[in-house]
Motif scaffolding. Structure first.
Motif, PDB file in Angstrom:
ATOM      1  N   ASP A 338       0.809  -1.221   0.000  1.00 13.60           N
ATOM      2  CA  ASP A 338       0.000   0.000   0.000  1.00 13.60           C
ATOM      3  C   ASP A 338       0.840   1.268   0.000  1.00 13.60           C
ATOM      4  OD1 ASP A 338       1.089  -0.201   2.497  1.00 13.60           O
ATOM      5  OD2 ASP A 338      -0.784   0.073   3.599  1.00 13.60           O
ATOM      6  N   GLY A 339       2.122   1.139  -0.301  1.00 13.93           N
ATOM      7  CA  GLY A 339       3.011   2.297  -0.268  1.00 13.93           C
ATOM      8  C   GLY A 339       3.852   2.360   0.984  1.00 13.93           C
ATOM      9  N   SER A 340       3.475   1.597   2.007  1.00 17.11           N
ATOM     10  CA  SER A 340       4.265   1.588   3.240  1.00 17.11           C
ATOM     11  C   SER A 340       5.288   0.450   3.249  1.00 17.11           C
ATOM     12  CB  SER A 340       3.346   1.448   4.458  1.00 17.11           C
ATOM     13  OG  SER A 340       2.683   0.193   4.455  1.00 17.11           O
ATOM     14  N   LEU A 341       5.129  -0.507   2.338  1.00 13.41           N
ATOM     15  CA  LEU A 341       6.069  -1.625   2.276  1.00 13.41           C
ATOM     16  C   LEU A 341       7.165  -1.347   1.266  1.00 13.41           C
ATOM     17  CD1 LEU A 341       6.338  -4.350   3.744  1.00 13.41           C
ATOM     18  CD2 LEU A 341       5.241  -5.423   1.764  1.00 13.41           C
ATOM     19  N   VAL A 342       6.790  -0.884   0.093  1.00  5.89           N
ATOM     20  CA  VAL A 342       7.745  -0.423  -0.914  1.00  5.89           C
ATOM     21  C   VAL A 342       7.220   0.895  -1.461  1.00  5.89           C
ATOM     22  CG1 VAL A 342       8.808  -2.603  -1.598  1.00  5.89           C
ATOM     23  CG2 VAL A 342       6.605  -1.975  -2.566  1.00  5.89           C
ATOM     24  N   ALA A 343       8.123   1.793  -1.781  1.00  7.00           N
ATOM     25  CA  ALA A 343       7.715   3.159  -2.085  1.00  7.00           C
ATOM     26  C   ALA A 343       7.328   3.367  -3.544  1.00  7.00           C
ATOM     27  CB  ALA A 343       8.845   4.130  -1.711  1.00  7.00           C
ATOM     28  N   ALA A 427      11.737  -7.902   7.016  1.00  8.00           N
ATOM     29  CA  ALA A 427      12.751  -6.920   7.408  1.00  8.00           C
ATOM     30  C   ALA A 427      12.229  -5.501   7.213  1.00  8.00           C
ATOM     31  CB  ALA A 427      14.028  -7.134   6.598  1.00  8.00           C
ATOM     32  N   VAL A 428      11.524  -5.278   6.088  1.00  7.33           N
ATOM     33  CA  VAL A 428      10.966  -3.948   5.834  1.00  7.33           C
ATOM     34  C   VAL A 428       9.924  -3.606   6.894  1.00  7.33           C
ATOM     35  CG1 VAL A 428       9.620  -2.559   4.233  1.00  7.33           C
ATOM     36  CG2 VAL A 428      11.404  -4.072   3.361  1.00  7.33           C
ATOM     37  N   LYS A 429       9.051  -4.565   7.186  1.00 10.86           N
ATOM     38  CA  LYS A 429       7.993  -4.319   8.168  1.00 10.86           C
ATOM     39  C   LYS A 429       8.575  -4.018   9.541  1.00 10.86           C
ATOM     40  CE  LYS A 429       3.500  -4.159   8.575  1.00 10.86           C
ATOM     41  NZ  LYS A 429       2.693  -3.234   7.737  1.00 10.86           N
ATOM     42  N   ALA A 430       9.714  -4.658   9.861  1.00  7.76           N
ATOM     43  CA  ALA A 430      10.364  -4.420  11.153  1.00  7.76           C
ATOM     44  C   ALA A 430      11.175  -3.125  11.159  1.00  7.76           C
ATOM     45  CB  ALA A 430      11.270  -5.603  11.499  1.00  7.76           C
ATOM     46  N   GLY A 431      11.199  -2.423  10.019  1.00  7.04           N
ATOM     47  CA  GLY A 431      11.971  -1.186   9.940  1.00  7.04           C
ATOM     48  C   GLY A 431      13.463  -1.426   9.877  1.00  7.04           C
ATOM     49  N   ARG A 432      13.867  -2.589   9.413  1.00 16.42           N
ATOM     50  CA  ARG A 432      15.275  -2.962   9.415  1.00 16.42           C
ATOM     51  C   ARG A 432      15.960  -2.394   8.175  1.00 16.42           C
ATOM     52  NH1 ARG A 432      17.533  -6.951  12.416  1.00 16.42           N
ATOM     53  NH2 ARG A 432      19.598  -7.671  11.810  1.00 16.42           N
ATOM     54  N   ALA A 433      16.849  -1.456   8.377  1.00 16.86           N
ATOM     55  CA  ALA A 433      17.573  -0.863   7.256  1.00 16.86           C
ATOM     56  C   ALA A 433      18.621  -1.844   6.736  1.00 16.86           C
ATOM     57  CB  ALA A 433      18.263   0.432   7.696  1.00 16.86           C
ATOM     58  N   ALA A 447      15.148   2.004   9.366  1.00 16.60           N
ATOM     59  CA  ALA A 447      14.859   2.832   8.202  1.00 16.60           C
ATOM     60  C   ALA A 447      13.734   3.791   8.563  1.00 16.60           C
ATOM     61  CB  ALA A 447      14.453   1.967   7.023  1.00 16.60           C
ATOM     62  N   THR A 448      13.782   4.977   8.005  1.00 18.82           N
ATOM     63  CA  THR A 448      12.786   5.996   8.338  1.00 18.82           C
ATOM     64  C   THR A 448      11.602   5.992   7.384  1.00 18.82           C
ATOM     65  OG1 THR A 448      14.001   7.635   7.033  1.00 18.82           O
ATOM     66  CG2 THR A 448      14.525   7.473   9.381  1.00 18.82           C
ATOM     67  N   ALA A 449      11.703   5.239   6.265  1.00 18.46           N
ATOM     68  CA  ALA A 449      10.627   5.227   5.277  1.00 18.46           C
ATOM     69  C   ALA A 449      10.679   3.917   4.515  1.00 18.46           C
ATOM     70  CB  ALA A 449      10.769   6.414   4.319  1.00 18.46           C
ATOM     71  N   ALA A 450       9.626   3.668   3.743  1.00 18.06           N
ATOM     72  CA  ALA A 450       9.593   2.470   2.902  1.00 18.06           C
ATOM     73  C   ALA A 450      10.715   2.550   1.878  1.00 18.06           C
ATOM     74  CB  ALA A 450       8.245   2.363   2.197  1.00 18.06           C
ATOM     75  N   ARG A 454      16.167   1.756  -4.775  1.00 15.73           N
ATOM     76  CA  ARG A 454      17.542   1.573  -4.297  1.00 15.73           C
ATOM     77  C   ARG A 454      17.572   0.730  -3.029  1.00 15.73           C
ATOM     78  NH1 ARG A 454      18.767   7.857  -3.976  1.00 15.73           N
ATOM     79  NH2 ARG A 454      16.755   7.623  -2.946  1.00 15.73           N
ATOM     80  N   GLY A 455      16.753   1.119  -2.054  1.00 11.94           N
ATOM     81  CA  GLY A 455      16.714   0.358  -0.811  1.00 11.94           C
ATOM     82  C   GLY A 455      16.218  -1.057  -1.017  1.00 11.94           C
ATOM     83  N   LEU A 456      15.264  -1.236  -1.946  1.00 10.67           N
ATOM     84  CA  LEU A 456      14.757  -2.579  -2.228  1.00 10.67           C
ATOM     85  C   LEU A 456      15.860  -3.452  -2.797  1.00 10.67           C
ATOM     86  CD1 LEU A 456      12.462  -4.594  -2.390  1.00 10.67           C
ATOM     87  CD2 LEU A 456      11.822  -3.601  -4.595  1.00 10.67           C
ATOM     88  N   LEU A 457      16.652  -2.906  -3.703  1.00 11.66           N
ATOM     89  CA  LEU A 457      17.769  -3.678  -4.264  1.00 11.66           C
ATOM     90  C   LEU A 457      18.754  -4.072  -3.170  1.00 11.66           C
ATOM     91  CD1 LEU A 457      19.390  -4.824  -6.619  1.00 11.66           C
ATOM     92  CD2 LEU A 457      20.341  -2.538  -7.002  1.00 11.66           C
ATOM     93  N   ASP A 458      19.085  -3.135  -2.293  1.00 15.04           N
ATOM     94  CA  ASP A 458      20.024  -3.435  -1.204  1.00 15.04           C
ATOM     95  C   ASP A 458      19.483  -4.529  -0.288  1.00 15.04           C
ATOM     96  OD1 ASP A 458      21.809  -1.556  -2.120  1.00 15.04           O
ATOM     97  OD2 ASP A 458      21.119   0.031  -0.791  1.00 15.04           O
TER      98      ASP A 458
END
Length: 682
Positions: A338-343, A427-433, A447-450, A454-458
């Motif tokens: 919904d935009g909060s998991l991936v931007a 990991a994303v849901k847990a806010g794990r950068a 992480a401060t945002a979805a 770039r972040g998804l690739l990492d």
């Protein structure tokens, strides 16, 4: 917060232009080749023989009877002229009307005409109209034809739907090929919101009772006129409350269907009841929507033809009446994406589509077919990062991007594996950068945002151990972003080497933050600074080991903290100077201490001072270490001089004592003599 996500379907009508695609055969009739058996060949045959017709058609929508009543005022004219030897007349004509029509009636003043169906096909119904009375040369006759376009039910995506909530049907013009004249009028009852695509159709008018009327002027080419109407009438919904069990809880859903479309409610509720648990299991995340979910039947009014729309803030999903299982499951998947998991839009849409297909397979929804990247779509495909918000591109580009997003999601899922991909979402849901410090015993770096592309690739590469940059190069990045991927490889390699070299020393967060934001110039600059600090660490470690000293934690604290690598280097310089002071002191230690040196060291303990210097160094008190080392060095260096001075002092002291003793003895002796003399004289 993202704008409401939307989803279109390639397999079902998409309102207006999309529905037109299904009934293109109707609109295309005027341009088809004239072969025997087609409706136009019949009407053209009429004209070719000298019979022409014009028609004023009036369509009246009757939702209560699920029909559109059509009244066609036909004017048939015999264009032939009798000769002395030949008389021309007509007693019948052929007219093509919409498929599936019924209740045909025809009247004519002064005659008893008849109408019957000559042929039915999927795209037209061919009528034979018997005039009931010959139409002589140069004569005209008025015929009033009526019939009904009826909604016979069936598939949600059927071309004709006529009910109290939704009306969709095609209106034709009638007449003879090449003959100008005739009109089309379409009437809707009050309360409907109408969309239509048609050339030559004027703006609607609304009378005092709310009746909506569309009219054309005189048609230059009536057989080319085609209008497809899609209209809905806002009103109350029939609500059904569902309690869908998923792992760890129950999802409350309010299903809102049009009162005259119970089939939609039944179909959607069944899909949600089975599909939501399948989605939760496949994605690997629990249901995360706090408010009850509202799923509402709707009519898409988007020109780009979206069959579903999810509004996260309201917790409402709008599903078009014609949406298939794929669209319904796709929109349900947007409760996670919904935009909060991936931007990025492409990631949300692509993975929502991919998981919709997985859920469809699990529950056996065989009509769920995802977007296919055809050669036509591949030709117009743009990088996914260039895909703008809904409405920013032509529909064919939208179709290409949906298909490309699904393709990428599938390739990612195949390479990552289902469990590893679920680990990414967790990991994303847990806010794990990404780039958590190795062996970190401290707090999680959040992480401060979805994550965006770039972040998804990492995260993908970190959590799966697989490379994905080739997919990003081929599908995701714009040309101007491609160099970033090469620089990313260089920076990540340098970071990995630095991490290995640092060993149990944790790199400061500023390095990882630069990696997370793809600031690779800064990353390389920080890596260079860190390596200088580690060079200094190694120098301190070597020097301390050679001296038998234990380095303090001060340099590590500076290295790992906000002070920075320059502070760590400065600390190393101070520690090296302290070690040098200790070594100088140790080098001053006396070997073979003589009596004089021993006398100079009397009451002093330089060995203890040197040990104190070592302890102070290990504790990080460099000043105390230097002072203690200096004391030890000074003590050893001055031992002979101090001893000599002490010898001199001792000798002088002894001489003085002897002289004083002699003088005292002499004084005592002299006094004794005087005392004796006085006694003798007395």
């Amino acid at each position: 917060m993202l704008a409401p996500t939307r989803r279109r379907t390639a397999a079902t009508p998409r309102a207006l232009g999309v529905v037109l695609a299904l009934v293109a055969a109707f609109a295309a009739i005027p341009g088809i080749a004239l072969v025997p058996g087609t409706p136009l060949s019949a009407q053209t045959a009429n004209a070719a023989t000298g019979l022409t017709m014009t028609a004023d058609a009036r369509y009246v929508v009757d939702p209560a009877k699920h029909a559109v009543h059509v009244a066609v005022g036909l004017t048939a004219t015999n264009q032939r002229t009798d000769t002395k030897t030949r008389r021309y007349f007509f007693d019948q004509a052929f007219l093509a009307v919409q498929p599936g029509t019924t209740n045909f009636k025809v009247t004519s003043p002064g005659a008893t005409p008849a109408v019957r169906v000559q042929r039915r096909t999927a795209t037209y119904t061919l009528l034979r109209i018997d005039f009931g009375k010959q139409l002589g040369s140069g004569a005209s006759r008025r015929l009033n034809l009526s019939f009904d376009i009826v909604d016979k039910g069936g598939a949600p995506a059927r071309t004709t739907r006529i009910g109290s909530s939704l009306v969709s049907f095609g209106a034709w013009g009638f007449g003879s090929d090449g003959v100008r004249g005739g009109t089309v009028t379409v009437v809707f009852p009050a309360g409907f919101s109408v969309d239509v695509e048609a050339a030559g159709l004027g703006a609607p008018t609304t009378d005092a009772a709310g009746t909506i009327t569309y009219r054309t002027g005189q048609l230059a080419d009536p057989l080319s006129f085609f209008a497809y109407f899609v209209a809905d009438r806002p009103g109350s919904f029939t609500e059904t409350v569902l309690q869908v069990p998923v792992e760890g809880g129950v999802i409350p859903i309010t299903l809102r269907a049009w009162p005259d479309d119970p089939a939609w409610a039944k179909r959607v509720s069944s899909l949600l009841y089975d599909g939501l648990p399948a989605l939760a299991s496949a994605i690997g995340l629990p249901w995360g929507v706090e408010q009850p979910l509202i799923v509402e039947e709707s009519l898409s009014r988007s020109a780009s033809g979206f069959a579903g729309r999810y509004n996260p803030p309201e917790g409402r999903i709008e599903i078009a009446y014609y949406a298939d299982s794929f669209v319904i499951l796709h929109e349900a998947a947007h409760a996670w994406f919904d935009g909060s998991l991936v931007a990025d839009r492409w990631a949300s849409e692509g993975f929502a589509s991919w998981y919709a297909l997985q859920a469809a397979t699990t529950i056996g929804a065989k009509d769920a077919r995802g977007d296919v990247l055809t050669k036509e779509l591949e030709a117009v495909r743009i990088p996914l990062n260039a895909w703008g918000p809904p409405g920013a591109h032509e529909r064919i580009v939208e179709d290409a991007e949906y298909a490309a997003a699904l393709r990428v999601a599938g390739l990612v899922a195949e390479r990552a594996g289902a469990e590893n991909l679920a680990a990414v979402w967790q990991a994303v849901k847990a806010g794990r950068a990404p780039y958590q410090p190795a062996g970190a015993g401290g707090a999680l770096e959040s992480a401060t945002a979805a994550p965006d592309w770039r972040g998804l690739l990492d995260l993908l590469e970190e959590r799966t151990g697989e490379p994905f940059d080739d997919l990003w190069t081929a599908w995701v990045v714009r040309p101007e972003e491609a160099p970033l991927l090469a620089r990313r490889t260089t920076a990540r390699t340098a970071y990995a080497e630095l991490t290995a070299r640092a060993a149990d020393w944790r790199l400061p967060r500023v390095v990882r933050d630069a990696l997370r934001t793809w600031q690779y110039d800064q990353v390389l600059e920080l890596v260079a600074g860190a390596n200088r600090a580690l060079d200094a660490r190694d120098a301190v470690s070597t020097a301390a080991a050679d001296a038998g000293l234990t380095p303090p934690d001060r340099m590590r604290t500076a290295f790992e903290g906000p002070a920075g690598f320059d502070a760590a280097v400065a600390e190393a310089d101070a520690e090296l100077a302290t070690i040098a002071a200790w070594r100088d002191a140790a080098a001053a230690r006396l070997v073979g201490v003589g009596p004089i040196e021993g006398l100079g060291l009397w009451s002093s303990d330089p060995e203890h001072a040197l040990a104190t210097a070592a302890e102070a160094f290990a504790a990080g008190d460099l000043r105390a270490s230097v002072e203690a080392a200096a004391f030890a060095k000074g003590t050893w260096g001055s031992a002979f001089e101090v001893g000599r001075n002490r010898v001199i002092a001792i000798v002088g002291t002894l001489g003085a004592l002897l002289l004083g003793g002699w003088l005292a003895i002499r004084w005592i002796r002299d006094r004794t003599v005087r005392r004796r003399t006085l006694v003798a004289e007395g």
